[in-house]
Design an enzyme around this catalytic site. Structure first.
Site, PDB file in Angstrom:
ATOM      1  N   TYR A 102       0.799  -1.225   0.000  1.00 11.05           N
ATOM      2  CA  TYR A 102       0.000   0.000   0.000  1.00 11.05           C
ATOM      3  C   TYR A 102       0.831   1.273   0.000  1.00 11.05           C
ATOM      4  O   TYR A 102       0.329   2.345   0.318  1.00 11.05           O
ATOM      5  CB  TYR A 102      -0.988   0.029   1.177  1.00 11.05           C
ATOM      6  CG  TYR A 102      -0.446  -0.452   2.499  1.00 11.05           C
ATOM      7  CD1 TYR A 102      -0.653  -1.770   2.892  1.00 11.05           C
ATOM      8  CD2 TYR A 102       0.247   0.391   3.361  1.00 11.05           C
ATOM      9  CE1 TYR A 102      -0.182  -2.227   4.099  1.00 11.05           C
ATOM     10  CE2 TYR A 102       0.710  -0.061   4.579  1.00 11.05           C
ATOM     11  CZ  TYR A 102       0.495  -1.372   4.948  1.00 11.05           C
ATOM     12  OH  TYR A 102       0.965  -1.830   6.152  1.00 11.05           O
ATOM     13  N   ARG A 115       8.287   1.950  -0.371  1.00 10.51           N
ATOM     14  CA  ARG A 115       9.115   2.148   0.812  1.00 10.51           C
ATOM     15  C   ARG A 115      10.463   1.484   0.595  1.00 10.51           C
ATOM     16  O   ARG A 115      10.526   0.336   0.162  1.00 10.51           O
ATOM     17  CB  ARG A 115       8.427   1.521   2.034  1.00 10.51           C
ATOM     18  CG  ARG A 115       9.044   1.823   3.373  1.00 10.51           C
ATOM     19  CD  ARG A 115       8.747   3.245   3.796  1.00 10.51           C
ATOM     20  NE  ARG A 115       7.328   3.549   3.727  1.00 10.51           N
ATOM     21  CZ  ARG A 115       6.437   3.222   4.671  1.00 10.51           C
ATOM     22  NH1 ARG A 115       6.816   2.551   5.728  1.00 10.51           N
ATOM     23  NH2 ARG A 115       5.175   3.572   4.534  1.00 10.51           N
ATOM     24  N   SER A 171       7.256   7.154   7.462  1.00  5.29           N
ATOM     25  CA  SER A 171       6.268   6.832   8.485  1.00  5.29           C
ATOM     26  C   SER A 171       6.959   6.562   9.829  1.00  5.29           C
ATOM     27  O   SER A 171       7.691   7.408  10.324  1.00  5.29           O
ATOM     28  CB  SER A 171       5.419   5.642   8.038  1.00  5.29           C
ATOM     29  OG  SER A 171       4.362   5.406   8.936  1.00  5.29           O
ATOM     30  N   HIS A 172       6.759   5.383  10.386  1.00  4.78           N
ATOM     31  CA  HIS A 172       7.303   5.051  11.703  1.00  4.78           C
ATOM     32  C   HIS A 172       8.591   4.242  11.598  1.00  4.78           C
ATOM     33  O   HIS A 172       9.086   3.753  12.613  1.00  4.78           O
ATOM     34  CB  HIS A 172       6.267   4.230  12.484  1.00  4.78           C
ATOM     35  CG  HIS A 172       5.893   2.952  11.788  1.00  4.78           C
ATOM     36  ND1 HIS A 172       5.038   2.934  10.706  1.00  4.78           N
ATOM     37  CD2 HIS A 172       6.273   1.667  11.996  1.00  4.78           C
ATOM     38  CE1 HIS A 172       4.897   1.682  10.303  1.00  4.78           C
ATOM     39  NE2 HIS A 172       5.637   0.897  11.063  1.00  4.78           N
ATOM     40  N   LYS A 197       3.620   7.794  -0.182  1.00  3.31           N
ATOM     41  CA  LYS A 197       2.208   7.466  -0.084  1.00  3.31           C
ATOM     42  C   LYS A 197       1.506   8.284  -1.159  1.00  3.31           C
ATOM     43  O   LYS A 197       1.626   9.514  -1.188  1.00  3.31           O
ATOM     44  CB  LYS A 197       1.667   7.791   1.306  1.00  3.31           C
ATOM     45  CG  LYS A 197       2.283   6.934   2.406  1.00  3.31           C
ATOM     46  CD  LYS A 197       1.741   7.311   3.782  1.00  3.31           C
ATOM     47  CE  LYS A 197       2.354   6.419   4.866  1.00  3.31           C
ATOM     48  NZ  LYS A 197       1.866   6.785   6.222  1.00  3.31           N
ATOM     49  N   ASP A 254       3.242   9.325  15.261  1.00  6.15           N
ATOM     50  CA  ASP A 254       4.353   8.645  14.620  1.00  6.15           C
ATOM     51  C   ASP A 254       5.127   9.648  13.767  1.00  6.15           C
ATOM     52  O   ASP A 254       4.869  10.856  13.800  1.00  6.15           O
ATOM     53  CB  ASP A 254       3.868   7.447  13.814  1.00  6.15           C
ATOM     54  CG  ASP A 254       3.091   7.845  12.569  1.00  6.15           C
ATOM     55  OD1 ASP A 254       2.510   8.944  12.556  1.00  6.15           O
ATOM     56  OD2 ASP A 254       3.067   7.063  11.597  1.00  6.15           O
ATOM     57  N   ASP A 281       5.209  10.603  10.705  1.00  7.37           N
ATOM     58  CA  ASP A 281       4.563  11.510   9.753  1.00  7.37           C
ATOM     59  C   ASP A 281       3.184  11.958  10.208  1.00  7.37           C
ATOM     60  O   ASP A 281       2.452  12.591   9.449  1.00  7.37           O
ATOM     61  CB  ASP A 281       4.483  10.880   8.363  1.00  7.37           C
ATOM     62  CG  ASP A 281       3.567   9.665   8.296  1.00  7.37           C
ATOM     63  OD1 ASP A 281       3.397   8.988   9.322  1.00  7.37           O
ATOM     64  OD2 ASP A 281       3.028   9.382   7.212  1.00  7.37           O
ATOM     65  N   ASP A 297       0.299  10.439  10.970  1.00 11.19           N
ATOM     66  CA  ASP A 297      -0.987   9.842  10.602  1.00 11.19           C
ATOM     67  C   ASP A 297      -1.439   8.764  11.583  1.00 11.19           C
ATOM     68  O   ASP A 297      -2.479   8.139  11.387  1.00 11.19           O
ATOM     69  CB  ASP A 297      -0.964   9.289   9.176  1.00 11.19           C
ATOM     70  CG  ASP A 297       0.086   8.211   8.950  1.00 11.19           C
ATOM     71  OD1 ASP A 297       0.758   7.817   9.926  1.00 11.19           O
ATOM     72  OD2 ASP A 297       0.252   7.784   7.790  1.00 11.19           O
ATOM     73  N   ARG A 298      -0.655   8.551  12.676  1.00 15.28           N
ATOM     74  CA  ARG A 298      -1.028   7.560  13.679  1.00 15.28           C
ATOM     75  C   ARG A 298      -1.035   8.209  15.060  1.00 15.28           C
ATOM     76  O   ARG A 298      -0.308   9.158  15.318  1.00 15.28           O
ATOM     77  CB  ARG A 298      -0.056   6.376  13.656  1.00 15.28           C
ATOM     78  CG  ARG A 298      -0.087   5.609  12.355  1.00 15.28           C
ATOM     79  CD  ARG A 298       1.083   4.661  12.225  1.00 15.28           C
ATOM     80  NE  ARG A 298       1.154   3.725  13.324  1.00 15.28           N
ATOM     81  CZ  ARG A 298       2.188   2.920  13.557  1.00 15.28           C
ATOM     82  NH1 ARG A 298       3.243   2.964  12.775  1.00 15.28           N
ATOM     83  NH2 ARG A 298       2.173   2.094  14.567  1.00 15.28           N
ATOM     84  N   HIS A 302      -3.256   1.237   5.489  1.00  9.01           N
ATOM     85  CA  HIS A 302      -4.045   2.466   5.385  1.00  9.01           C
ATOM     86  C   HIS A 302      -4.766   2.578   4.047  1.00  9.01           C
ATOM     87  O   HIS A 302      -5.941   2.979   3.989  1.00  9.01           O
ATOM     88  CB  HIS A 302      -3.149   3.695   5.616  1.00  9.01           C
ATOM     89  CG  HIS A 302      -2.133   3.929   4.540  1.00  9.01           C
ATOM     90  ND1 HIS A 302      -2.358   4.779   3.488  1.00  9.01           N
ATOM     91  CD2 HIS A 302      -0.892   3.422   4.359  1.00  9.01           C
ATOM     92  CE1 HIS A 302      -1.286   4.789   2.697  1.00  9.01           C
ATOM     93  NE2 HIS A 302      -0.389   3.985   3.209  1.00  9.01           N
ATOM     94  N   SER A 359      -2.669  -0.352  14.798  1.00  6.93           N
ATOM     95  CA  SER A 359      -1.422   0.408  14.767  1.00  6.93           C
ATOM     96  C   SER A 359      -1.620   1.874  15.121  1.00  6.93           C
ATOM     97  O   SER A 359      -0.645   2.599  15.316  1.00  6.93           O
ATOM     98  CB  SER A 359      -0.783   0.309  13.380  1.00  6.93           C
ATOM     99  OG  SER A 359      -1.674   0.805  12.394  1.00  6.93           O
ATOM    100  N   GLY A 360      -2.871   2.336  15.206  1.00  7.12           N
ATOM    101  CA  GLY A 360      -3.128   3.722  15.585  1.00  7.12           C
ATOM    102  C   GLY A 360      -3.603   4.608  14.461  1.00  7.12           C
ATOM    103  O   GLY A 360      -3.742   5.816  14.645  1.00  7.12           O
ATOM    104  N   HIS A 361      -3.867   4.044  13.276  1.00  7.58           N
ATOM    105  CA  HIS A 361      -4.493   4.806  12.195  1.00  7.58           C
ATOM    106  C   HIS A 361      -5.996   4.906  12.474  1.00  7.58           C
ATOM    107  O   HIS A 361      -6.648   3.894  12.727  1.00  7.58           O
ATOM    108  CB  HIS A 361      -4.303   4.104  10.846  1.00  7.58           C
ATOM    109  CG  HIS A 361      -2.912   4.149  10.316  1.00  7.58           C
ATOM    110  ND1 HIS A 361      -2.454   5.165   9.513  1.00  7.58           N
ATOM    111  CD2 HIS A 361      -1.863   3.295  10.471  1.00  7.58           C
ATOM    112  CE1 HIS A 361      -1.197   4.941   9.185  1.00  7.58           C
ATOM    113  NE2 HIS A 361      -0.810   3.802   9.760  1.00  7.58           N
ATOM    114  N   ARG A 380       0.498 -12.613  10.625  1.00  8.00           N
ATOM    115  CA  ARG A 380       0.420 -11.976   9.310  1.00  8.00           C
ATOM    116  C   ARG A 380       1.794 -11.400   8.976  1.00  8.00           C
ATOM    117  O   ARG A 380       2.658 -11.246   9.846  1.00  8.00           O
ATOM    118  CB  ARG A 380      -0.636 -10.873   9.261  1.00  8.00           C
ATOM    119  CG  ARG A 380      -0.404  -9.744  10.236  1.00  8.00           C
ATOM    120  CD  ARG A 380      -1.429  -8.627  10.073  1.00  8.00           C
ATOM    121  NE  ARG A 380      -1.302  -7.956   8.801  1.00  8.00           N
ATOM    122  CZ  ARG A 380      -0.474  -6.935   8.576  1.00  8.00           C
ATOM    123  NH1 ARG A 380       0.319  -6.491   9.538  1.00  8.00           N
ATOM    124  NH2 ARG A 380      -0.419  -6.372   7.390  1.00  8.00           N
ATOM    125  N   SER A 426       4.067  -8.280   7.827  1.00 10.88           N
ATOM    126  CA  SER A 426       4.062  -6.826   7.764  1.00 10.88           C
ATOM    127  C   SER A 426       4.295  -6.380   6.330  1.00 10.88           C
ATOM    128  O   SER A 426       5.079  -6.983   5.595  1.00 10.88           O
ATOM    129  CB  SER A 426       5.159  -6.254   8.670  1.00 10.88           C
ATOM    130  OG  SER A 426       5.315  -4.868   8.446  1.00 10.88           O
TER     131      SER A 426
END
Length: 767
Positions: A320, A323, A411-412, A421, A547, A549, A551-552, A613, A632-634, A725, A727
């Site tokens: 998504y 990176r 990101s993190h 993104k 985080d 950037d 977004d979390r 996301h 994750s906090g999104h 799962r 990552s």
């Protein structure tokens, strides 16, 4: 000394005479301005009174009409024909008797109390009817809400159908929407104001000036006994000058006008001053001021040393986003090719303009320069908004109506990572769309424009803060510690929370791409140690962490307890469902199993989906969900916001909810909780977690569990669950376990340990 006094007096009069014309004009202008401000304040007062009266009249009329329908439902359920049918278990007959001679009612029925038949017949996007039935079961009394129907919105009245105290079914009746809107339609509304009937984020009827719709919630008032409310707004006229109302302003205007007349008379009485008068400046000259020194331009941000040219690695094109590691798999040259690929996609879709923002990593400026060069080479016009949190980049795409943006962010992830993104045409690129960008680059299918696109720089921080502050003002000040982890939200995060009324204590808010204090990942408990310490020492109401950037969101209660993101989603869902009964709430596979029951009990419809996301946002668009969240906090708010993941806005919504609680800590701890682990990250021999998960899916079995394979493998038992799962951001396995108690958690972990080690004995498991 006395001989000089007349001379001094004449000199003083001469000097006063010189400035008297200017003074007279200035005083006259101030008098006119005060008089006009008085008129505006008077108009504002009149409109405020008018719109309040219209709102209250609409609330009373709407409430009376709808309460009559609720009483009708109670009386009909208690009637002899309906009760006889219910006692005999004939629900169809009970429904027919219930709806007989009910004016305007359609679809009247009594369905089984367990609602199983309703769940089995649930069609995509038709959650309103089910939510209305669930609400009646949860409330234990008749409820009324608006939901979509075949011909548009309609009123649904639902109630438990009982024989004595024994529930045997749930009754439902659909009524025309006009029963709810007639009250508002009948009141007198000033065209310059705004009054509307709403349920959740849906406006059912509006009158007046549509431009005021975004600020109408502040004057909202609920319709008693329903999920509806009447909202209202008046044109914004700003704060009154000097805090004065209309009459004092008019008095001040009269005083200033009198002074202006006196100054004019003084100017006419002034004696000629010979040739000196010819040298007097004109009024325009008198009002001129020297140029204000312009601030020195900000120094260019530091950038990392330029690495050797990297080769295009297909592995950076992830599920998504894109990176990679700067200097190894990512550099400015690759960024330029990515920019050309994005620009080529935009060219094919007829899209011309795109926003570019970047986080605070040292590699950001170089990658931004490469990306922008590629976008411009493909003929795209670029709006560069500089160093900003990712949510501001998303916001800019909406605010500027470009529909396209790229956030350059790691990101993190650790400092050496960076990435992209990407949003094109309003859709976040993911999966095959990301893979297609790589295919374009590898196949040299890149559009070259005959003329390069343009480039402008914009600062949209004030617009972003203003938009949030217009939507949210907390009921009372809360003391909040903000830990930005030296990430891109370091400047804007505290500004947003201060703008909505919070007392902010900044922590690690200096933007530094090396992240010197701790890793910018609030989902890892060890990264919240500093925040917990400062919250306790400062006696804060809570702490929030962002985080890298922005977004979390991570949250710490006043007592230092970490509030997991899935529990925060419960809080957000319960708040949203008060205004949006039946709303769909999307959550990822890592969230607690208690979330589903919590959403259902509050009249919502839960849906589990893949982590990521862009995948969550795509599912929200597909289903029309109002809210989504990830472990994750999104957090993604479609109600009152734009549906993208925004840690800063989520923090503001959290404060809005907690400020209404007498004890915010108690409110956070009241959320359902069991025994769970954080996200456990496990390195895989060979470094390919996706291949390992494929083997795990093929070989692992769990007796008595309900298995979900939408994202890895999740095994659910009645007392808990476990998940494995891969990552999509780092090359590790992600595991999580959740259960009712410690014994169940230990049992589930033991089962997973046995099966994981059977596939790869060399795994180092943290449980």
């Amino acid at each position: 000394m006395g001989e000089k006094d007349p001379h001094r007096t004449r000199e003083l009069m001469t000097q006063l005479g010189r400035v008297a014309p200017v003074l007279a004009v200035v005083l006259a202008l101030l008098a006119l301005w005060c008089a006009w401000q008085g008129v505006r304040q008077w108009q504002a007062g009149q409109r405020s009174t008018s719109v309040t009266q219209a709102r209250d009249a609409a609330v009373d009329a709407t409430g009376q009409a709808l309460q009559a329908e609720l009483r009708r439902m109670r009386e009909r359920l208690a009637s002899a024909p309906v009760q006889r049918a219910l006692q005999d278990g004939r629900l169809d007959a009970a429904g027919a008797a219930l709806g007989r001679d009910w004016p305007g009612a359609t679809g009247v029925a009594v369905v089984p109390h367990d609602l199983r038949s309703e769940y089995n017949a649930l069609a995509p996007g038709r959650f309103g009817r089910l939510a209305a039935l669930e609400s009646a079961v949860a409330a234990g009394e008749p409820v009324l809400m608006v939901a979509g129907g075949p011909a548009g919105p309609q009123i649904l009245v639902t109630a438990p159908a009982r024989v004595g105290e024994r529930p045997v079914g749930v009754a439902i009746a659909a009524l025309p929407l006009e029963r709810a809107t007639a009250g508002l339609a009948a009141v007198e509304v000033d065209p310059a104001t705004y009054v509307a009937l709403r349920q959740g984020s849906q406006t059912l009827m509006a009158r007046g000036e549509p431009a005021l719709s975004n600020v109408a919630e502040r004057l909202g008032r609920p319709v008693p006994g329903t999920q509806l409310r009447i909202v209202a707004a008046t044109p914004h006229v700003g704060r009154p000058p000097l805090g004065l109302s209309a009459l004092p302003l008019w008095g001040l205007a009269a005083t200033l006008l009198a002074l202006a007349i006196a100054a004019g008379r003084l100017a006419r009485r002034r004696s000629p001053a010979g040739s000196e008068s010819d040298a007097e400046p004109t009024l325009a000259q008198s009002l001129q001021t020297a140029d204000v020194d312009r601030p020195a331009p900000r120094p260019a941000p530091a950038s990392a040393p330029k690495p050797a040219a990297a080769q295009l690695d297909p592995a950076i094109f992830r599920a998504y986003d894109i990176r990679g590691v700067v200097g190894r798999t990512l550099d400015a040259a690759i960024a330029e090719r990515i920019g050309r690929a994005i620009g080529s996609l935009m060219h094919e879709q007829g899209l011309d303009e795109i926003v570019v923002g970047r986080d605070g990593r040292l590699s950001g400026p170089d990658l931004a320069a490469g990306l922008i060069a590629g976008l411009r080479a493909s003929g795209r016009n670029v709006v560069d908004i500089g160093l900003v949190p990712t949510p501001l980049t998303y916001f800019a795409a909406y605010h500027l109506r470009t529909g396209c943006c790229v956030s350059i962010t790691g990101s993190h992830n650790p400092p050496e990572y960076n990435g992209f993104k990407i949003v094109v045409g309003g859709e976040t690129l993911a999966g095959e769309a990301i893979a297609e960008l790589h295919a374009r680059i590898a196949g040299e299918r890149l559009y070259a424009a005959p003329v390069p696109g343009g480039l402008v720089e914009r600062d949209l921080a004030d617009d972003y803060v203003r938009r949030i502050a217009d939507d949210i003002q907390i009921a009372r000040p809360l003391k909040v510690v903000v830990d930005a982890g030296n990430g891109a939200a370091g400047t804007l995060g505290p500004r947003v929370l201060e703008a909505i009324g919070a007392d902010v204590i900044p922590l690690h808010c200096e933007i530094d791409g090396t992240f010197p204090n701790h890793h910018p990942d609030p989902s890892e408990p060890r990264n919240l140690a500093d925040l917990i310490d400062v919250v306790k020492r400062m006696g804060a109401d809570l702490g929030v962490a962002f985080d890298g950037d922005g977004d979390r969101l991570g949250v710490v209660a006043a007592d230092g307890a970490i509030i997991d993101a899935d529990r925060l989603l419960m809080l957000f869902a319960a708040d949203l469902l008060e205004r949006n009964p039946g709303a769909l709430i999307v959550h990822d596979v890592k969230c607690t199993g208690r979330l589903t029951g919590h959403v259902l009990r509050h009249g919502g419809s839960p849906l589990m989906w893949k982590t990521g996301h862009s995948l969550i946002k795509a599912k929200m668009r597909e289903t029309g969900a109002e809210l989504a969240g990830e472990m994750s906090g999104h957090f993604f708010f479609a109600e009152r916001w734009f549906g993208f993941d925004d840690g800063l806005y989520a923090a503001a919504r959290l404060l809005e909810i907690l400020a209404l609680q007498a004890d915010p800590t108690a409110a956070l701890h009241a959320l359902p909780v069991g025994v769970s682990t954080p996200e456990l990250k496990v390195d895989v021999p060979g470094g390919d977690p996706h291949a390992f998960v494929a083997r795990f899916l093929a070989q692992a079995t769990f007796d008595g569990a309900r298995l979900s394979t939408i994202d890895g493998l999740r095994a659910d038992w009645p007392d808990g669950w476990g998940l494995v799962r891969a990552s999509n951001t780092t090359p590790v396995l992600v595991l999580r376990f959740d259960a009712d108690d410690a014994q169940a958690l230990a049992r589930i972990q033991a089962l997973f340990r046995e099966r994981l080690l059977a596939i790869e004995p060399g795994l180092t498991l943290p449980f």
